[in-house]
Enzyme design. Structure first.
Site, PDB file in Angstrom:
ATOM      1  N   SER A  76      -9.792   1.781   2.952  1.00  0.00           N
ATOM      2  CA  SER A  76      -8.944   2.581   2.075  1.00  0.00           C
ATOM      3  C   SER A  76      -7.918   1.772   1.285  1.00  0.00           C
ATOM      4  O   SER A  76      -7.330   2.282   0.334  1.00  0.00           O
ATOM      5  CB  SER A  76      -8.208   3.628   2.921  1.00  0.00           C
ATOM      6  OG  SER A  76      -7.355   3.005   3.866  1.00  0.00           O
ATOM      7  N   LYS A  82       0.846  -1.198   0.000  1.00  0.00           N
ATOM      8  CA  LYS A  82       0.000   0.000   0.000  1.00  0.00           C
ATOM      9  C   LYS A  82       0.881   1.247   0.000  1.00  0.00           C
ATOM     10  O   LYS A  82       1.909   1.285   0.689  1.00  0.00           O
ATOM     11  CB  LYS A  82      -0.916  -0.028   1.229  1.00  0.00           C
ATOM     12  CG  LYS A  82      -1.964   1.086   1.273  1.00  0.00           C
ATOM     13  CD  LYS A  82      -2.881   0.913   2.483  1.00  0.00           C
ATOM     14  CE  LYS A  82      -3.941   1.995   2.584  1.00  0.00           C
ATOM     15  NZ  LYS A  82      -4.830   1.800   3.753  1.00  0.00           N
ATOM     16  N   SER A  87      -9.978  -0.640   7.110  1.00  0.00           N
ATOM     17  CA  SER A  87      -9.399  -0.428   5.774  1.00  0.00           C
ATOM     18  C   SER A  87      -8.698  -1.632   5.165  1.00  0.00           C
ATOM     19  O   SER A  87      -8.307  -1.590   4.001  1.00  0.00           O
ATOM     20  CB  SER A  87      -8.422   0.750   5.804  1.00  0.00           C
ATOM     21  OG  SER A  87      -9.124   1.961   5.900  1.00  0.00           O
TER      22      SER A  87
END
Length: 485
Positions: free
Chosen positions: A154, A79, A178
């Site tokens: 997210s 990420k 997330s």
């Protein structure tokens, strides 16, 4: 089956038998990226050159007769809020569009040490604020199961990459759901470990008392192997727990006879989609057949988790994001009148709407006249929620709920309704407030869209969650389902 569709442990077997090379796996994943990335858009940065160098190093070890770890040569996506030395790290924000960190996050270093192959940096909601990856400052990511729908957020890019075969494993971060919510929406396994079990050093902070790094995998066996790599004490992180190393694969026993699992009625309330509820009930039935004792329980303070979270998280965010001022790194607006004007213009042009909204919320709740009424009260509610979990775990080995109240929703459907978007995390937020571990795993399809089941456990008891999840997985087909893109 194509190499990009296999699990890490399946690929490891082929590697050790010398039926394939690490470079073969890396090439298969990049070929898959070339096929589908234009449709899915999981990545912000690809690192093919470095990946091929790493894969060749693993192949040299194998050729020299050296033993390799279970994740050596396995492609992993990171990420884009984890620092990667020499590789752009943007947090999907215009304000960090050109930031190249001088060091790597501890989790990234551990991945390198395990000889995993980093494929690239994945898209996300800007600064990890969002539940759909629509808040990225660069582009949308699409759900591999239905390209008109969101992947969740997210960590939407990390979830979509694993689901689409653009990575075998990925790392994300979880502040209020997330990792687990996008894992549910994309039909993969996602885990938020206990707060403090995985180092946050090098993770760009959103809400420091809630953030936690965790993995996305295709199945529970891979999850255990990744936890073996990334968990552990780190002196660089003052919140890192000093616990002895655990081999998480020992919990993959396919036996849950006599285990007690609670289902909080507050998590199965009116807002849950009927088809999601149906799949959760079917999974409960399967767990009962496998010998677990599953019963309804109550977590009376659940309704207060959402408002408490959005006060605590935004307050911490307004403090953490004060460092982006155009002076030290990132976007700097040149046509400013003076220093204060440069601060204002850099921040207003660099941050997206959702980030600005949360900074304003947090600044307001911390302001002199409202601190006691909002922020302090939210901290007290957080304690009550933690006590709910403590009481439940005196009786139960784990708690069970839907991960998300719905399956993946259409892109653009909730963009103009932030409250509706925030409610996507209604089942996941309490876990972050309590600091406990939770795992999401697939439990079926509704209208050909994945449904996720969440298991929540005692602090530092990831093993019990893996045991239950593995048993359910071994007796169902859900983690073997793949989308057609």
């Amino acid at each position: 089956m194509d190499l990009f569709q296999l699990t890490a442990h399946q690929l490891h077997q082929l590697l050790t038998k010398k039926e394939i090379s690490a470079l073969d796996i890396t090439e298969a994943v990049y070929n898959r990226i070339e096929q589908v990335e234009d449709k899915v858009k999981s990545y912000l940065t690809l690192t093919r050159e470095q990946a091929e160098i790493k894969a060749r190093q693993v192949d040299q070890k194998i050729a020299a007769g050296e033993s390799i770890g279970p994740l050596a040569g396995i492609p992993i996506a990171i990420k884009d809020n984890m620092c990667t030395q020499g590789i752009r790290t943007t947090c999907a924000s215009k304000i960090l569009y050109n930031f190249v960190p001088p060091y790597s996050a501890t989790s990234v270093e551990k991945v390198y040490t395990a000889d995993m192959v980093m494929v690239g940096k994945t898209n996300m909601d800007e600064f990890a604020m969002g539940s759909s990856t629509e808040n990225s400052g660069f582009h949308l990511t699409h759900n591999p199961w239905d390209l008109d729908r969101v992947p969740g957020g997210s960590s939407g890019g990390s979830a979509a990459a694993v689901a689409a075969g653009e990575a075998i494993i990925s790392l994300g971060s979880d502040t209020g759901g997330s990792i687990r919510q996008p894992a549910a929406l994309c039909g993969v396994v996602g885990m938020k470990p206990t707060y403090g079990s995985v180092s946050r050093y090098g993770l760009v902070a959103y809400a420091s008392s809630l953030d936690q790094i965790g993995p996305f995998t295709r199945d529970v066996t891979d999850m255990a192997h990744v936890l073996n790599v990334i968990c552990g004490h780190d002196p660089m992180d003052s919140t890192s727990a000093n616990l002895k190393q655990t081999d998480y694969t020992q919990f993959l026993t396919n036996d849950i006879k006599g285990m007690k699992i609670g289902v909080p009625r507050e998590y199965m309330a009116d807002g849950i989609d009927p088809q999601v509820r149906e799949k959760i009930k079917a999974a409960i039935q399967k767990l009962t057949e496998l010998g677990a004792h599953v019963e309804e329980t109550s977590m009376p303070h659940t309704d207060y988790a959402m408002p408490a979270y959005y006060l605590i998280a935004t307050a911490e965010a307004s403090s953490n994001l004060a460092r982006y001022d155009g002076v030290r790194y990132g976007l700097r607006v040149e046509e400013a009148r003076d220093l204060v004007d440069m601060f204002m213009r850099s921040r207003s042009q660099g941050f997206g709407d959702e980030v600005k909204r949360r900074i304003m919320l947090g600044t307001y709740s911390l302001s002199a006249g409202y601190y006691d009424a909002y922020y302090l009260k939210a901290l007290k509610v957080r304690t009550l929620i933690k006590q709910d979990f403590d009481r439940a775990f005196e009786k139960y080995d784990a708690l069970l709920s839907p991960t998300s109240p719905t399956t993946a929703f259409k892109i653009g459907e909730m963009v103009n309704d932030p409250i509706q978007m925030y409610l996507q995390d209604v089942c996941t937020i309490p876990v972050n407030l309590a600091g406990i571990p939770a795992i999401s795993l697939p439990c079926g399809l509704a209208n050909n869209l994945p449904v996720g089941l969440q298991l929540m456990g005692k602090a530092f008891d990831e093993g019990t969650l893996l045991r239950i999840a593995y048993t359910l997985e071994q007796n169902t087909e859900y983690t073997r389902l793949r989308p057609e893109i």
